[in-house]
Design a protein around this motif. Sequence first.
Motif, mmCIF file in Angstrom:
data_model
loop_
_atom_site.group_PDB
_atom_site.id
_atom_site.type_symbol
_atom_site.label_atom_id
_atom_site.label_comp_id
_atom_site.label_asym_id
_atom_site.label_seq_id
_atom_site.Cartn_x
_atom_site.Cartn_y
_atom_site.Cartn_z
ATOM 1 N N ASN A 234 43.728 -36.109 -27.795
ATOM 2 C CA ASN A 234 43.726 -37.251 -26.882
ATOM 3 C C ASN A 234 45.152 -37.691 -26.569
ATOM 4 O O ASN A 234 46.134 -37.082 -27.017
ATOM 5 C CB ASN A 234 42.892 -38.407 -27.445
ATOM 6 N N ASN B 7 45.751 -37.395 -31.266
ATOM 7 C CA ASN B 7 44.721 -37.180 -32.275
ATOM 8 C C ASN B 7 43.742 -36.110 -31.821
ATOM 9 O O ASN B 7 43.358 -36.056 -30.638
ATOM 10 C CB ASN B 7 43.959 -38.477 -32.553
ATOM 11 N N GLU B 8 43.293 -35.295 -32.759
ATOM 12 C CA GLU B 8 42.341 -34.232 -32.437
ATOM 13 C C GLU B 8 40.954 -34.815 -32.187
ATOM 14 O O GLU B 8 40.553 -35.793 -32.827
ATOM 15 C CB GLU B 8 42.290 -33.220 -33.580
ATOM 16 N N LYS B 9 40.225 -34.180 -31.278
ATOM 17 C CA LYS B 9 38.893 -34.652 -30.907
ATOM 18 C C LYS B 9 37.864 -33.563 -31.184
ATOM 19 O O LYS B 9 38.111 -32.376 -30.980
ATOM 20 C CB LYS B 9 38.849 -35.038 -29.432
ATOM 21 N N SER C 132 37.723 -38.677 -31.182
ATOM 22 C CA SER C 132 38.723 -38.514 -32.222
ATOM 23 C C SER C 132 38.080 -38.801 -33.582
ATOM 24 O O SER C 132 37.519 -39.872 -33.795
ATOM 25 C CB SER C 132 39.898 -39.472 -31.979
ATOM 26 N N ASN D 258 44.706 -37.585 -39.033
ATOM 27 C CA ASN D 258 44.245 -37.789 -37.665
ATOM 28 C C ASN D 258 44.003 -39.252 -37.315
ATOM 29 O O ASN D 258 43.543 -39.558 -36.223
ATOM 30 C CB ASN D 258 42.957 -36.991 -37.436
#
Length: 853
Positions: free
Chosen positions: A658, A662-664, A669, A706
């Motif tokens: 995002n 941060n990884e989604k 997320s 994260n």
Amino acid sequence: MKRLFAKILLFFLTSGLIISCNAVKRLEADQNLLVKNEIISDGEDVKDPKIYNQLYQEPNSNILGFPLSLHFYNLAQPEIDSILAVKFLNNEKKRKKLVSFLSKKQFDRYLHSRKEFNQWIKKTGEAPVIVNEEDAKKSQNRLKSWYWNNGWFNVETDYEIIPLEDKKKRAKVAYYVKPNQAYFIDSLTTEIASNALDSLYNINKAESKIKPGLQYNTLDFNKERDRLSQLFRNNGVYNFDQEYISFDADTVDTNHKVNTTLIIKNQRNNVGDSIARTPFKIHHISKVNIFTDYSYANRVEAITDSTRHKGYALYGFDAMRYKPEAITDAIFIKPGIIYSDIDRTRTYNRLNSLRVFKYPNIQYTLDPADSTNTDLVTNIFLTPLPKYSLGFDFDLSQSNIQEFGIGFGGSFLIRNIFGGLENLEISGRGSIASSTDAAANSDKDRFFDITEIGSDLKLSLPRIFLPINTEGIIPKYMSPFTNINLGFSAQRNIGLDKQTFSGILNYNWKPSKKLSNSLDLLNIQYVRNLNTENYFNVYRNSFEELNTIAQGSNFEFSDPANRNLKIPDGANRFINYIVSSDTGNTGLDEIDYFNVLDIHERKIRLTENNLIFASSYTYLWNTRESLYDREFSRFRFKIETAGNILSALSNFVQFDVNEQGNEKVFGVSYSQYAKTELDFIKHWDLGKERIFAVRAFGGIAIPYGNSKNIPITKTFFAGGPNDNRAWQAYDLGPGSSGSVLEFNEANFKLAFNGEYRFKLIDEFKGALFVDVGNIWNILDSRTSPDLVFENISDLKELAIGTGFGLRYDFNFFVLRFDVGFKTHDPAQPAGNRWFRDYNFSHAVYNVGINYPF
């Protein structure tokens, strides 16, 4: 405030002085009220409460020195029949007048009610404890017995009744004890008639409760009797009883030494009119027969189905509906092993925990095929519960965000769904409520503006469901269960709506009655927030603060003549303006600038969707065995981590990212954090229905990887009827910030509570309490000093609430009313935090069910 407090104190002191003058008004001229007991041993005052508990008479119970129950008892008329006779029955004119006005039946009922009410006052109150010689002698004998049972065989006791010179009709009793020299265990010999019992004793004699060198104590002998009885019965001696155990203690010319002999006689058997004794033997289980569908109605019917599994014989009056391995796995009594009480108890407990059968019936008989009379046949009769059952519940509620709420739900249970004693439960729930403050654009004509519906599916398996064998780590006597839960709920409130999906794979097991363990191997939660544009209509405090800050900034309003933000566009535009600008260009000072950033961050947290992949472990030690235990301790430890599985997968799978980096997963997320909680509760029984209870709680949740903060559902809050009762729920903290928002939460919490509980009148109970605690942010994205716990000096921001409570005990639950006063308020300026608003107008009134801890 000081004047009001002084007036209240003066009122109670004056009332107590007036009432206390009548404490002895029901006593005869030669009677004295017992006001104190004293025990003096060798010239020194005894403080041990266990010794005072031996006394036959104790003074009337009191609350902070005031005998309320006694004064209530004194309100009753001692000769109510004579009083009513003189006042009504013997007064012909008055009696006829009342009869003509009320009727004869109502007049008689009125007199009867007066008598009943007078009797209720006596029953509810506490009669004066009158000093007398007979009761003092009983107390003296009890003291002598206590000292004797604790090794002082030559103890001397006396007592003296001492009238108080400064108080009329009052006296104390002084008990004088001269223990003399104590006796100690010197030797222990045995006379055990049965070779089998003698062998068992010698193998385990190191665990004896009677040890040479220790002072004599009768309780040690009782404990040894219990130990030996359990030892023998758990090692094959099926027909052993404590009555066969006796002790012979020799103290003649032993120089205060006790030479003890343990005597265990042979088994007594009645043969006709004579008694024969035979040695005890070790019994083995030769057969185990399990009747899987027994009932009183079919007890004489023929068996129609049977099977064998691992030496067990299973029988059914109808077609077998259970997998043999599932039944036998719950049975600890095995063919070929020696008899053991523990195996029988564990079998009872395991079968009851399955929720498939009624309380089982286990019977032992001598095997007729065995000529030695040492083999036992075990018959286990299982009576199934109905395969299907329904449950319903309904409740009413009220809180600081709900004027009125109705909750309802139902469940459908299917027992033994797959034949392996698995239970499947399908439940649904719903609620409707009226909010205290509807959002600006909500439907004001609708009374019920908060609704929630949800459903859950739970499958319970009576084993640890894993691809590996866990019997060596979690034996089946620990009653292991695997629970698989799936849930969904949809909530419509006064502006922000959300949907929640959850899935849990849980294992729990109980190594003992006191200890239980619970492991959530996987706990998945997905929270989807709806109608997020209505955020500032719901959280009005945040909007008002934001609007005030905007009016003092360089922000260009869409309507310069009306410098007010519009929802949602104006508020969002102003936040974006501040976030994207340098501090010096906004026209705001540093405090307002960071306040806007906090409001922005909070809005994101409350409106963003959450995806939580968590694992947790909970350890619970609880010595409380029933609701009626007055003295117990409870310790709970929980540790939880989230996001680590997904973080590890990110090394092999390319996740989307995002704007914040941060990884989604699935467009959301995922949260990553570590959280731990410690909770300790201790109750002390002080006697006479007085209890002192304490609680200590500490919790912290640290985001990492994260995440820069903790999901709202995993944070801590302070205040409320079960926390710090001088603040409403969510009103306390964080730190010294002063609870400027609608509800306040943080990722670090400390809480300490102490409560003294006592009986008032009848089922009414009272309480005095002190609550200490607060919440802070730590190691997350919030940086304001007022909100953050930076070092140990921030403990000065602990809030302290004190107060009192009134409770009514309905036996199966307690209705509670507590009044809390802000004693130390960290939101006030430093130096002006103590007793700032310590009065009834600023008090917090709490209503709750059952005790807070």
